[in-house]
Design an enzyme around this catalytic site. Sequence first.
Site, PDB file in Angstrom:
ATOM      1  N   HIS A 368      97.168 -35.968  -9.178  1.00  0.00           N
ATOM      2  CA  HIS A 368      96.876 -34.668  -8.363  1.00  0.00           C
ATOM      3  C   HIS A 368      97.429 -34.347  -7.080  1.00  0.00           C
ATOM      4  CE1 HIS A 368      93.459 -35.096 -11.658  1.00  0.00           C
ATOM      5  NE2 HIS A 368      94.056 -33.980 -11.797  1.00  0.00           N
ATOM      6  N   ARG A 475      94.703 -22.657 -10.839  1.00  0.00           N
ATOM      7  CA  ARG A 475      93.845 -23.876 -10.677  1.00  0.00           C
ATOM      8  C   ARG A 475      92.856 -23.366  -9.783  1.00  0.00           C
ATOM      9  NH1 ARG A 475      99.108 -26.285 -10.410  1.00  0.00           N
ATOM     10  NH2 ARG A 475      99.474 -27.592 -12.097  1.00  0.00           N
ATOM     11  N   CYS A 681     101.222 -25.873 -20.133  1.00  0.00           N
ATOM     12  CA  CYS A 681     101.340 -25.942 -18.482  1.00  0.00           C
ATOM     13  C   CYS A 681     101.111 -27.006 -17.761  1.00  0.00           C
ATOM     14  CB  CYS A 681     100.114 -25.100 -18.061  1.00  0.00           C
ATOM     15  SG  CYS A 681      98.411 -25.980 -18.706  1.00  0.00           S
TER      16      CYS A 681
END
Length: 752
Positions: A368, A475, A681
Site C-alpha cells: 500500500h 480510493r 484497476c
Amino acid sequence: MRGAYGGPRVLLRRLREVMAEPVTAQEKLDRIVVLIAANMVAEVCSTYVLRVDGELELYATEGLNPEAVHQTTMARGEGLVGLVARQADAINLSDAQSHPAFSYKPETGEEIYHSFLGVPILRAGNTLGVLVVQNKAHRTYSDEEVEALQTTAMVLAEMIASGELSAIARPGAEPAVRRPLNATGTPLADGIGLGHVVLHEPRTMATENLIAEDPAKEADRLDEAVEKLRVSLDQLLSEDHVAPAGEHREVLEAFRMFANDRGWARRMREAVLQGLTAEAAVERVQSDTRARMLRATDPYIRERLHDLDDLANRLLRVLTGRESGPAAGTMPENAILVARTMAPAALLDYDRSRLRGLVIEEAGPTSHVTIVARALGIATVSQIPNIASLVEAGDPMIVDGSTGDVHVRPPQDVEKSYADKVRLRARRQAQYLALRDEPSETRDGTPVKLMMNGGLLVDLPYVAETGAAGIGLFRTELQFMVAPSLPRAGEQEALYSAVLDAAGDKPVVFRTLDVGGDKVLPYMRTIDEENPALGWRAIRFGLDRPGLLRSQVRAMARAAAGRELRLMFPMISAVHEYDDAKDIVEKELTHLRKWGHQLPERMLLGAMVEVPSLLFELEELLSKVDFISIGSNDLIQFMYAADRGNSRVADRFDPLGTSMLRVFKTVADAAIKADKPVTVCGELASRPTGALALVGLGYRALSVSSSSIGALKAMLRQSTLAEIEETVAAMMEGSKPARARLAEMAKAADQN
C-alpha cells in the site's frame, strides 16, 4: 587508565576544543593523535582512513615516521590494521609482530613497537577507518583503555563523515564515507528523482552533541530515558488491543527483552561515563552492535538488527523529546526519502511538493505504501539492503524508478546523464500530452477506455491533463488516513463533490473504505491480527461498523445530488456480503428521501472481484450488480497465497502466469456474457505488458495511475488487436516465446 592529560573525559574535552579550532583538517588530525598518545601513555598513535578504492591510508601519526603519512597504504584485510577494518572489532596484542596477520611496512619505522591496540572507526555500523596506539613494551591494554579508544574513535568518525578530509585527499583516493554508491533494487513507481537524502528515521546526533559537559548528569538522563522506554513497552504490551500472540506482539516482546538487557544499558552507561552525551552513547553502542551483526552469517541474528535499530531510535526519541517522521522546515526543496519500512499514512505526512523520490528497504510492488507513492507520482525503489545506514541526511541521490537504480553521491557525469534523461522524459511526456485528445484505441480501431486511479485532491487536475476517460477507482480511505481525526460528513461530502466537479461529465467510481491490514487509521484503535491481509478489513470492517459505512454513503449521495453516482464495495468474498452492503445503501437513500434531500440522478452499484471465492459465484453476482472491477493486486496475492507486503515473497508470483491469465479470462468472459461492464484497476493494468495482456483477454476498460495513461495510449495506438490476442492466447498455453513477444511489443511501442 589515567595519563598525562587526566583520563578520557579530559581527552574528549580537549578533542572538542581542537575540533572547534579554525585550522585545516590535517592540522586537526595531527593534534588529535598527539592528544590521544599523551592521554593513553602510548608512544604511537596513528589514524588510518578507508578510501574509496578500498585501501587504508595512514592519515596522521604521532610516533611513527611522519614521512609515511599519506604514503603508507594497505588493503582491507591486510596486516593488523586491515584485519581490524575487516572484522570491525578491536584487536589487543602484547606482541603484535608474532601475530600471523602482522604486515611490516619499513617506511613507518614501527618495528620497534610490540604492543598494539587497534579499534575500528565506526559510524552506523560502517567502518570508516582504524585508530591505533602502540608501545615498545610488551603489554596488554586494559578494558578501560580499549573502551576509551573506541569512544575517541567515534569523534573521528564524525570528522570523517563530515567530509573535511576530502580536501586533503588525492583524486580517486577520497575517504570511503563520501564515495559514490551505486545499487540496483526493485523498481516500484516510475519516474526519476534527483535530490538530497531525508531519513525517515534519523539515527545520528549532531556532532556538537557528542561530548558531555557533565557526565554525571548525562548518566542520569540516560537512566531516566531507559526506564521510560521500559515502562512504555510494558504499557504497550498490557493494552487490550495488543493480541496475545502474533508477529506484532513478538516484535514488542523482542523490544522489551532488549530494553531490559543489563548488558545493553551497562555499555551505554560506560560510554557516558567516558565523556559522551547520552545520545552519543546510544549511537556508539548501537554502531558497535550493528557492525558485529552485519557480519553475522546467521540470518536470525541479522534480522534482529532491525529490532535493535528500532529500539535505539525509540530511546533516542525519548532522550530528545522528538517524534518520528518529518520535522517541520527540515526538508530540502528536492527531497529523496529513505526508509527501512513505512506505513502509507507516514508517507502522506511529508510535503509532496518537495518529494522527488522514495527508497524503501522493505516494500513490494503492490504494497500500500507503493500504491500511495505511485498515486503521488514519486519515483520509488525498494529492496536495497541496509540503504538507510549507508547514506547520510543531505547526501545527493538519484532514484530511477523505471530501472531500480539508485546512485548516492553520484559523480558529475552520472548526474549530467540523468539530468539529460529527465529532459528526455519531459519531451516524451510532451508527446503523450499531444495525444491527450486523440482516441484511446488500437491501431485497427478497437477502443480501450483508459481511466485513472485517484484518492486525493492533488490527483484531480490529472483528469484533464491526461485526457483520462474518467476515474475508474477513487480510493476514499486516503482522506481518512491523512486526517488527524475521523473526517466529518461535511468534509467527506466536500471531497466527493470536488471529485465529481473535476471529472465533469466523465464517470467516477468511488470505492467505499478499504481500511484494515496495513492501512491503519491513526485515530482508531488497531486490532493486531496474525495475517492482516486476510483479516478484518474493507467491506468486513464496513459491515461490522455500519455507522461508518452509512455516513460515507450518505456523504457520497449528497455530493452526487442530481448527478450520477457509481459506488463499489471492496473485498466482497460472497454474494450475500454485496446484498448486505446494498441494503445499507438503500437505507441511506430512503433516509435522504424522507428528509427531502435531492438524490443522485442515477445510482450504479458494483463489486470488486479480488477474493478467489467470488470466482465461483460470478454468475449470481453479475445478475445483481451494475458493474464489476477487478482488484488485481489482492486477487493475485490471494491466488498465489503470497502476501504482497512481504518482501520475501512479493516476487514469487507471476501476474502473467498461465493460471492468472485464465482467471482474468474467466472473469472477462462472464462479464461479457452477462453484458455488464468490467474494469481492471490494480497495478497490473498500469504496466505496459500487463495492459496489453488484459486487452488481449477481452478487457476494454483499464483504470491506471495517472502517469501511465499517456504511455499506454501511445502503446495501444501502435498495436493491433489481432496481434495482441494471438500473442496472449499463446501465453495462456504457457508459451515463453509469446511472453517475450508481448514484452517486445510493449518496448517497441514505447520507443516509437
